[in-house]
Design a protein around this motif. Structure first.
Motif, PDB file in Angstrom:
ATOM      1  N   ARG A 396       0.699  -0.950   0.088  1.00 24.14           N
ATOM      2  CA  ARG A 396      -0.197  -0.325  -0.132  1.00 24.14           C
ATOM      3  C   ARG A 396       0.652   1.166  -0.063  1.00 24.14           C
ATOM      4  O   ARG A 396       2.155   1.203   0.667  1.00 24.14           O
ATOM      5  CB  ARG A 396      -1.077   0.183   1.384  1.00 24.14           C
ATOM      6  CG  ARG A 396      -1.958  -1.162   1.521  1.00 24.14           C
ATOM      7  CD  ARG A 396      -2.443  -1.282   2.861  1.00 24.14           C
ATOM      8  NE  ARG A 396      -3.240  -0.393   2.467  1.00 24.14           N
ATOM      9  CZ  ARG A 396      -4.467   0.218   3.594  1.00 24.14           C
ATOM     10  NH1 ARG A 396      -4.461  -0.169   4.851  1.00 24.14           N
ATOM     11  NH2 ARG A 396      -5.679   1.306   2.711  1.00 24.14           N
ATOM     12  N   LYS A 397       0.070   2.710  -0.913  1.00 29.11           N
ATOM     13  CA  LYS A 397       0.990   3.458  -0.520  1.00 29.11           C
ATOM     14  C   LYS A 397      -0.221   4.869  -0.896  1.00 29.11           C
ATOM     15  O   LYS A 397      -1.822   4.856  -0.977  1.00 29.11           O
ATOM     16  CB  LYS A 397       1.713   3.831  -1.733  1.00 29.11           C
ATOM     17  CG  LYS A 397       0.815   3.551  -2.735  1.00 29.11           C
ATOM     18  CD  LYS A 397       1.615   3.492  -3.883  1.00 29.11           C
ATOM     19  CE  LYS A 397       1.822   4.521  -5.695  1.00 29.11           C
ATOM     20  NZ  LYS A 397       0.879   4.946  -5.796  1.00 29.11           N
ATOM     21  N   ALA A 398       0.487   5.754  -0.287  1.00 26.56           N
ATOM     22  CA  ALA A 398      -0.203   7.135  -1.218  1.00 26.56           C
ATOM     23  C   ALA A 398       0.306   7.508  -2.237  1.00 26.56           C
ATOM     24  O   ALA A 398       1.888   7.090  -2.543  1.00 26.56           O
ATOM     25  CB  ALA A 398      -0.156   8.220  -0.276  1.00 26.56           C
ATOM     26  N   PRO A 399      -0.312   9.075  -2.647  1.00 23.78           N
ATOM     27  CA  PRO A 399       0.106   9.023  -4.407  1.00 23.78           C
ATOM     28  C   PRO A 399       1.312   9.738  -3.446  1.00 23.78           C
ATOM     29  O   PRO A 399       1.808  10.973  -3.083  1.00 23.78           O
ATOM     30  CB  PRO A 399      -0.731   9.569  -5.012  1.00 23.78           C
ATOM     31  CG  PRO A 399      -1.677   9.872  -3.852  1.00 23.78           C
ATOM     32  CD  PRO A 399      -1.300   9.094  -2.669  1.00 23.78           C
ATOM     33  N   GLY A 400       2.394   9.265  -5.682  1.00 26.18           N
ATOM     34  CA  GLY A 400       4.243   9.578  -4.460  1.00 26.18           C
ATOM     35  C   GLY A 400       4.576   8.758  -4.061  1.00 26.18           C
ATOM     36  O   GLY A 400       6.290   9.307  -3.507  1.00 26.18           O
ATOM     37  N   SER A 401       5.099   7.677  -3.435  1.00 27.49           N
ATOM     38  CA  SER A 401       5.109   6.958  -2.502  1.00 27.49           C
ATOM     39  C   SER A 401       4.840   5.650  -3.195  1.00 27.49           C
ATOM     40  O   SER A 401       4.450   5.239  -3.889  1.00 27.49           O
ATOM     41  CB  SER A 401       4.659   6.573  -0.731  1.00 27.49           C
ATOM     42  OG  SER A 401       4.719   7.986  -0.521  1.00 27.49           O
ATOM     43  N   GLU A 402       5.932   5.396  -2.626  1.00 27.20           N
ATOM     44  CA  GLU A 402       6.668   3.406  -3.461  1.00 27.20           C
ATOM     45  C   GLU A 402       5.693   2.329  -2.653  1.00 27.20           C
ATOM     46  O   GLU A 402       6.047   2.729  -1.555  1.00 27.20           O
ATOM     47  CB  GLU A 402       8.130   2.930  -3.831  1.00 27.20           C
ATOM     48  CG  GLU A 402       9.099   4.187  -4.240  1.00 27.20           C
ATOM     49  CD  GLU A 402       8.442   3.829  -5.911  1.00 27.20           C
ATOM     50  OE1 GLU A 402       8.031   3.042  -6.114  1.00 27.20           O
ATOM     51  OE2 GLU A 402       9.204   4.652  -6.677  1.00 27.20           O
ATOM     52  N   PRO A 403       5.450   1.651  -2.513  1.00 26.16           N
ATOM     53  CA  PRO A 403       4.246   0.711  -1.897  1.00 26.16           C
ATOM     54  C   PRO A 403       5.113   0.294  -1.295  1.00 26.16           C
ATOM     55  O   PRO A 403       6.557  -0.287  -1.745  1.00 26.16           O
ATOM     56  CB  PRO A 403       3.341  -0.295  -3.038  1.00 26.16           C
ATOM     57  CG  PRO A 403       4.891  -0.011  -4.120  1.00 26.16           C
ATOM     58  CD  PRO A 403       4.842   1.143  -4.426  1.00 26.16           C
TER      59      PRO A 403
END
Lengths: 556, 580
Positions: A396-403
């Motif tokens: 899982r991730k937020a936009p702009g991050s790597e999961p």
């Protein structure tokens, strides 16, 4: 023909008949880029993914009857991921504790207009490919690689999936909610001791689009709605400041509680603050304690949940508490801990951690992490660790991050349950047995994943807010203030003696390496044999010097 | 004339819809009433504040961005930003101009709710006072224990000003703007060499409020709208080539209409296409002709940022506070330009040749009323832009406090900078003189610059590379790169070249101007304290304008950047024409 190919053909014939939607625009451009980067790239790309998160968000916030902000907004954020090398070793390999970050959140067209979208996809793919290549070439020769303890691959092999559901629309009446937050926030103004307060509502309709070079194409979404009440006060005698909050979460604003329920919560917050600022300061203490269901949920999330996130097991910089404990007893045998993002609703509440596919396009599933006290597995993304080569749908991730592996809906199940009143009796017995003057009851705590907007509160931290002393002689419970938990009480978990028979739900937003993700924790109240607390360090704070302003004609 | 009339009418109508007389202005009343109470703020045994200031930007912003016909962002934002300042001590020595000095901000209710507004001011002021007392104590300790720069007073005197002008927000025709910006962005689809493009609009309506304990009371319109058309492409060697057209105005109705915007987009697209095919420029030392726009952009940077003298805050070991120095520091009454050139900064001017001047304002952020200021008189530097923060070589404020600054002070910016010459050359002769100078040096060509990257639309990557190379060269500040550069050959032919940078360009080059033309042009822009007024690089912006003629320099140096360039993309750009 395999089934996957049948599905592909079906999709192609449908596509001719209608205008391209975002999912197909992404898929076509991805294939155009991947074909060349995988054949002619040096280093070769072996995997690519595009993910777009579309959010339509309405919000309104007010304080003391006055609107602070409001509005409805739409956004679409693109992340591009390119992997060069191979599943065994690629540009994402962590070397010397460095966490590679290739993602950059990019705003893309809100309309399904192909031209601006594909132009942006192509430009960002080039940037991501170059960054991936540079890092891969650099680390390939790094001596440290050879010394890695964990020989697992950098990327798991997973099956391609196809899923699509029509995007929902946000149902949110801005003017109605502006009136509502004004009306409810005005209630705080009646309480002279409340220095700061705010009532806010946020409603979001989220749709996620994900395509990768393996053939996965998913389009899915859900809603979020949350009302947050926050209030603060300052103890007149020594300037200690307090901030309390209450949140109500649901998938949709229509499922939030009635105004009457929320107004009651406002009054309770104000009353709790009033008692807190007059309460005695806690003394240092080690002894038994009960944590309410919601407090226990926060505890499990912060103290336990973060430690079983998969990526932490491969990371030299982390504590790696449980890496070598698979198959061993790490909790009392009457406890099990399950993470299940497929559950939408529990104990009468919608769950924040519900999703159908994780942010790597892997289907969500039930993951029993601890069964009867024994550690079975970790929360896995597509980044394997030794002994666990596959994802279990928790990337899982937020936009702009790597999961990375993150929590979803945490469920604590207990085979040693009893009514709360019996749990209290057990607490008092334990107090007497240990020869303590009293026990503690943690009613409310906050942590790194709650919503008070405390910047700088890390994961692993739990901050008590409402704590009572529970006396063995039957006198009423006594509220205390300034409570700090000593150290990270991982040891406390081994000393859980029993639980209540009713579970409570805590919905929150967890902040960690891959950004903010919505989560929940569903837990019963727990009795712990030993927890250590101390007094919060003194600050230089003082109460406000001037009395609060009073405007005669507007006395609420 | 027509435009002004239209906006005047609109303003009158708007005022009828949103009456906001001073006495009915709840925000003004809340600030004034709470400020009165705040004068009684005092810790026992400690000093009361000697100065309190409440400033609020009361704003409504509509912003929109589009690319190739798709809307990327669309946002309406209503907000009120407060800035609370409390000074303790005395004007000679107070809690400002110290490395830990700060101003309290936050957010205010947007409803006109007297109690809620006063409540916010009350809490912010309490925090500001407590911070001021602590910071003041630490500053005095730092002065006693550590070596610090020369002592200047911390705050100069100024007469209070009361000026409350009409206020009211105008409704924005959002759908009209959406379709207009969308249509302009679609222009780039026909240019395959343009690989990324965007058109951005912001309509900013704002009222600047200020009340202070000296009796100043201000409510002033502070509107600023802009349209930015940007595009970039790649040359064969992987270099980014780009161009931009920026338009700004106080009244959004004064912004160009759709056909003018489309024409500007076409020009930007054609420039990018030409630059992508152009030769890279070679290292050059020789005469350079700046056409009027480029000359204005150069002066806006060389003069604009150096006319404000920065002041290093009191600091202590472990807390360095490096301040970029002004190249004009200590040079009052010395000649910095040719004797025939005079430069006046004049915020009282409202228009020039029928066009509105963006740098016009009536009162500055500190309540000081500005007048015209002759900064350069016949080539000699005679004045700096001053705020109430005393600086070396400066006296009391001359009303140039235009933006919030650092360490408790305000930042000075140029307003309308008017450059005139007593010896203008005919415009037609400038190119000829360029070629004459080139020939004398036995150069094959002279360089002509039409436009600089100012305000800069550089990407973060470009900026990083630029500052890395600057650090190596040892120079502190860069003048932004030229975007449109041409080799002028002896036969008059102009050949575009790309990717050149200035080398060692400082205020000193201004003395080498050998000719200026007789046809000055107006260049206005959105100004800020960000380096090169980088677009999006600062939270606070203000409008400025420069009126300048073309300028011929006898000798300047330009160089080709020597950094390693990224390889061109492996995947060809998507064929946009095939998409529908």
């Amino acid at each position: 023909m395999t089934r996957a190919a049948l599905v592909l053909l079906g999709a192609a014939s449908c596509a001719a008949a209608q205008a391209p939607n975002l999912l197909s625009i992404l898929a076509v451009e991805l294939q155009r880029n991947f074909r060349i980067l995988s054949e002619k790239g040096d280093p070769q790309a072996y995997f690519m993914a595009y993910s777009v998160v579309e959010q339509e968000t309405g919000r309104a916030a007010a304080s003391m009857g006055a609107l602070l902000q409001s509005g409805v907004q739409r956004s679409r954020t693109l992340d591009v991921s390119v992997r060069v090398g191979s599943h065994k070793l690629d540009n994402y390999r962590r070397v010397r504790g460095e966490r590679p970050q290739f993602a950059q959140p990019i705003a893309i067209s809100l309309d399904d207009a192909p031209a601006p979208i594909v132009q942006r996809l192509w430009w960002e793919t080039d940037r991501a490919y170059r960054a991936a290549s540079e890092r891969f070439i650099r680390i390939k020769t790094d001596e440290q690689l050879k010394a890695a303890e964990d020989p697992s691959d950098d990327f798991s092999v997973e099956e391609a999936v196809r899923y699509s559901e029509p995007p929902g629309r946000l149902k949110f009446s801005l003017s109605d909610w502006e009136s509502k937050v004004r009306k409810i926030s005005r209630l705080f103004a009646r309480h002279a001791h409340v220095t700061q307060s705010q009532v806010s509502v946020v409603a979001e309709r989220q749709t996620k689009y994900f395509v990768n070079s393996e053939g996965t194409r998913v389009q899915h979404g859900r809603g979020f709605a949350r009302i947050t009440l926050t209030a603060g006060a300052v103890a007149p005698v020594d300037g200690m400041s307090f901030s309390l909050f209450e949140t109500f979460d649901a998938e949709d604003v229509s499922r939030l509680p009635s105004d009457a329920v929320i107004e009651k919560a406002v009054e309770k917050l104000a009353a709790d603050l009033d008692r807190l600022i007059q309460a005695p300061v806690v003394d240092p203490y080690v002894g038994p304690a009960i944590l309410s269901g919601r407090a226990a949920g926060v505890f499990f999330h912060e103290i336990f949940g973060h430690r079983i996130e998969g990526h932490r097991q491969k990371d030299e910089a982390e504590g790696q508490t449980f890496t070598k404990s698979v198959g061993q007893k790490i909790l009392p045998e009457f406890l099990s801990v399950i993470f299940d993002p497929t559950v939408r609703n529990a104990e009468g509440a919608d769950l924040n951690g519900f999703y159908r596919y994780d942010d790597e396009g892997v289907p969500a599933r039930r993951v029993p992490v601890v069964e009867d006290g024994v550690l079975k597995t970790f929360l896995m993304s597509r980044s394997p660790i030794q002994g666990f080569p596959k994802s279990n749908g928790h990337g899982r991730k937020a936009p702009g991050s790597e999961p990375v592996g993150r929590q979803s809906n945490l469920f604590v199940e207990s085979k040693r349950q009893m009514p709360f009143s019996e749990l209290r009796t057990m607490l008092i017995e334990e107090v007497r047995r240990q020869g303590k003057p009293y026990g503690l009851y943690f009613d409310t705590v906050t942590g790194g994943f709650t919503t008070t907007g405390r910047r700088g509160v890390q994961a692993f931290t739990v901050i008590p807010l409402i704590v009572y002393r529970v006396y063995p002689d039957g006198r009423p419970d006594e509220l205390v203030r300034g409570v700090d938990i000593v150290g990270t009480p991982l040891a406390s978990f081994e000393k859980i003696l029993a639980t209540s028979d009713r579970r409570e739900v805590f919905n929150g937003v967890c902040g960690a390496e891959s950004g903010l993700v919505p989560v929940s924790a569903v837990a019963p109240a727990i009795l712990v044999g030993s927890i250590e607390v101390q007094r919060k360090p003194r600050t230089q704070d003082r109460p406000p010097i001037l009395p609060r302003p009073v405007v005669p004609e507007e006395a609420p | 004339m027509k435009l002004l009339l239209r906006s005047l009418l609109a303003s009158i109508l708007a005022l009828l819809l949103y009456p906001a007389q001073a006495k009915d202005d709840v925000l003004l009343r809340a600030a004034s009433e709470e400020l009165e109470r705040a004068k009684k703020l005092q810790f026992p045994a400690l000093a009361a504040p000697y100065y309190i200031e409440y400033a609020v930007d009361d704003a409504l912003s509509f912003s929109l961005a589009a690319s190739l016909g798709g809307i990327v962002t669309l946002r309406t934002n209503r907000f009120r930003v407060p800035r609370i300042q409390v000074r303790v001590g005395t004007p000679a020595l107070d809690n400002t101009n110290f490395v830990l000095s700060d101003t309290i901000s936050g957010s205010l209710p947007v409803d006109d709710h007297l109690l809620a507004l006063r409540h916010s001011f009350w809490l912010a002021t309490d925090t500001a006072y407590k911070n001021a007392v602590e910071v003041f104590a630490r500053k005095r300790a730092a002065i006693t224990n550590f070596v610090n720069p020369e002592r200047l007073d911390d705050f100069s005197r100024a007469a209070p000003t009361v000026k409350v002008l009409p206020a009211g927000f105008r409704k924005v025709d959002e759908s009209r703007w959406v379709s207009r910006i969308r249509a302009v962005s679609a222009v780039f689809a026909a240019y395959p060499k343009v690989l990324t493009s965007s058109v951005e609009l912001e309509i900013g309506q704002s009222y600047a409020y200020m009340v202070n304990s000296e009796g100043s009371k201000l409510r002033l319109p502070d509107h600023l709208s802009h349209i930015r058309i940007r595009a970039a492409g790649l040359a064969g060697d992987g270099s980014v080539v780009r161009d931009a057209a920026l338009f700004q105005a106080a009244d959004p109705e004064s912004l160009p209409g759709e056909s003018e915007l489309r024409a500007a987009a076409v020009r930007v697209a054609e420039n990018v296409t030409a630059l992508a095919a152009a030769e890279p420029g070679a290292d050059y030392t020789g005469p350079v002709l700046f056409e009027a726009t480029a000359a204005a952009q150069l002066l806006a940077q060389l003069l604009g940022r150096n006319l404000a003298i920065p002041r290093a805050p009191v600091s202590f070991p472990g807390r360095p506070a490096p301040v970029l120095e002004s190249e004009l520091d200590g040079r009052l009454h010395s000649r910095i330009l040719p004797e025939h050139i005079t430069v006046v900064d004049d915020p009282t001017l409202k228009e020039w040749k029928g066009r509105p001047l963006l740098g016009h304002y009536e009162v500055d952020l500190e309540g000081v009323v500005p007048g015209p200021l002759r900064v350069v008189d016949r080539g000699v530097l005679e004045a700096y832009l001053l705020t109430r923060q005393p600086v070396r070589g400066g006296g009391p404020s001359n009303g140039r406090a235009r933006l919030p600054g650092a360490f408790g002070a305000k930042a000075a910016l140029i307003s309308n900078l008017i450059v005139t010459s007593s010896q203008p050359a005919p415009a037609a002769e400038m190119k000829k003189r360029l070629l004459d100078l080139a020939q004398k040096r036995k150069l094959d060509y002279g360089l002509l610059i039409r436009k600089l990257d100012f305000p800069s639309t550089a990407s973060l990557d470009e900026l990083r590379r630029l500052s890395a190379s600057l650090a190596k060269a040892g120079s502190a500040r860069a003048v932004s790169a030229p975007l449109l550069v041409y080799r002028v050959h002896p036969d008059g032919r102009e050949e575009p070249v790309r990717n050149l940078r200035f080398k060692d360009l400082s205020v000193r080059v201004l003395r080498d101007i050998v000719a200026v033309s007789g046809d000055p042009q107006l260049f206005d822009f959105v100004n800020s304290t960000a380096p090169m007024a980088l677009v999006g690089g600062a939270n606070y912006v203000a409008g400025s304008a420069v009126v300048a003629p073309s300028m011929l320099f006898e000798e300047l140096q330009l160089e080709r950047p020597k950094e390693q360039l990224p390889k061109p993309p492996l995947v060809p750009p998507p064929p946009l024409a095939a998409l529908k």
